[in-house]
Design a protein around this motif. Structure first.
Motif: not given
Length: 329
Positions: A123-125, A167-168, A287-290, A292-293
Motif C-alpha cells: 500500500a505504501m509502494a 503499470a496500471i 488491488a485489482r488492476d495494478l 504486484l510484480d
C-alpha cells in the motif's frame, strides 16, 4: 517513547530534520491510534522535511502524508484494534502530524480499510502517488477512454505517479507512451509496460499552432506548464487529459482552441480531499488492476534515518519509482 522524524525550526526560521524519541502523549488529538508499519516519500514530503513550502503550520512537526499500519486503539466503532488501515491526504503530514513515526493518531474519517490483496508495504509502494494515478485512470475512463481509442501519454513517467500510471494502463491493455527527461530510465519504463519512450525535449516547448496532429487518446500529466499546453493541442477529438501535477510549472500558456474545436477535456485530479466512497473505489481498483510484480520493481526501501536526504532528492527530481519507508527498521 516512540521514534519519529521530527522537524524543528530555530529562532531564525531555519529548519532541521532528525530522528528523535518522542513521548506518545505528544501525538495530536484523534479518534484512532495506529501502529505505523510503512510510509513513503512524495514531493510534499520533501517540502515538509525541508523548509516547509508553506505547508507546515507549526513546529516541531512530524511529516509523512501517507502511512499504513494496524489500529492500536479506537474511539470510533468503524475501526477496532487489529484492523489494517491506510491513510493518504487530508493534509496529514502537513498541518497534522503524519506517518514518519512509529505511531500516528488521526480522525477515523481520514482512514480507509486496507483492501484485501494488499499488504501495508505494498500500500505504501502505492501511496498518494499511486492513489492519484488510479484516480486519473478512473477519471479518463469515466470520460470515455478505452484501449481501442488509441495511445495514452504519461508525462513524468519515471516519477511516482507516472510509474504507477504506466503499470496500471499497460495492465489494462492500453498502449502507453512514457515521457521522460532521463534516458537512463527507458528500460525501467518499458519493464513497467510502456510501448515507447518520448524524450522530454519533444514536448518541452510550446508551438505557435494551437492544434497539431491528433495523436493521443488520453493523457495523465504530472508536469503542467508548457508541456501540458503542447499536449492539449495533440489530443484526439474528444480526448481527455488528467492533470495531476505541476513539476514543469503552474502557468498554462495555452489557448482555448483544443477545447472548442476538438472537444478536449482537461480533468483536474485532487487526491487530498477525495470523498470516502471514491477512495474505497480507487483502492479496490488498485488491488485489482495494478500488477504486484511491476509494483515490486518500483520499490526502493528506506528507513527514518534516510528521509532527510530523500526529501532533498525528490525536490530535485532525482527519485525514480516509489520509496517505501519502514518506520520500525
Amino acid at each position: 517513547m516512540i521514534r519519529a522524524l521530527l522537524v524543528e525550526r530555530d529562532d531564525e526560521g531555519k529548519t532541521a530534520a532528525a530522528v528523535k524519541e518522542i513521548d506518545e502523549a505528544q501525538l495530536p488529538e484523534g479518534d484512532v491510534t495506529v501502529a505505523v508499519e510503512y510510509s513513503t516519500v512524495n514531493y510534499k514530503d520533501g517540502l515538509c522535511i525541508g523548509p516547509g513550502g508553506g505547508l507546515v503550520r507549526t513546529y516541531p512537526h512530524v511529516p509523512g502524508i501517507d502511512f499504513a499500519g494496524t489500529v492500536e486503539s479506537s474511539e470510533d466503532e468503524r475501526y477496532a484494534p487489529g484492523d489494517k488501515v491506510v491513510l493518504t491526504g487530508w493534509r496529514v503530514g502537513e498541518v497534522h502530524w503524519g506517518g514518519y513515526a512509529q505511531k500516528a493518531r488521526v480522525k477515523a474519517d481520514w482512514l480507509v480499510p486496507l483492501p484485501e490483496g494488499l499488504t501495508a508495504r505494498q500500500a505504501m509502494a502505492v501511496g498518494t502517488a499511486g492513489f492519484t494515478a488510479m484516480l486519473a485512470v478512473m477519471a479518463l475512463e469515466d470520460h470515455g477512454l478505452s484501449p481501442e481509442k488509441g495511445e495514452v501519454l504519461v508525462t513524468g513517467a519515471a516519477g511516482g505517479v507516472g510509474s504507477v500510471a504506466t503499470a496500471i494502463l499497460a495492465n489494462l491493455g492500453y498502449e502507453v507512451a512514457g515521457v521522460t527527461g532521463r534516458p537512463e530510465t527507458a528500460d525501467y519504463l518499458t519493464g513497467l509496460g510502456a510501448s515507447r519512450i518520448v524524450p522530454r525535449e519533444d514536448l518541452a516547448e510550446t508551438v505557435k499552432r494551437p492544434l497539431e496532429t491528433e495523436t493521443w487518446a488520453g493523457c495523465i500529466d504530472a508536469v503542467g506548464g508548457a508541456m501540458l499546453a503542447r499536449v492539449l493541442g495533440q489530443m484526439k477529438y474528444g480526448g481527455s487529459v488528467a492533470a495531476v501535477g505541476l513539476a514543469g510549472g503552474a502557468a498554462l500558456p495555452a489557448t482555448v482552441i483544443p477545447f472548442l474545436l476538438r472537444g478536449v477535456n482537461l480533468l483536474g485530479i485532487d487526491s487530498v480531499m477525495q470523498p470516502f466512497d471514491n477512495r474505497v473505489r480507487a483502492w479496490a481498483r488498485i488491488a485489482r488492476d495494478l500488477p504486484l510484480d511491476k509494483l515490486e520493481a518500483m520499490i526502493h526501501p528506506a528507513t527514518l534515518e534516510d528521509l532527510p536526504g530523500l526529501g532533498r532528492d525528490i525536490l530535485k527530481g532525482q527519485v525514480k519509482g516509489r520509496i517505501v519507508v519502514n518506520v520500525n527498521a
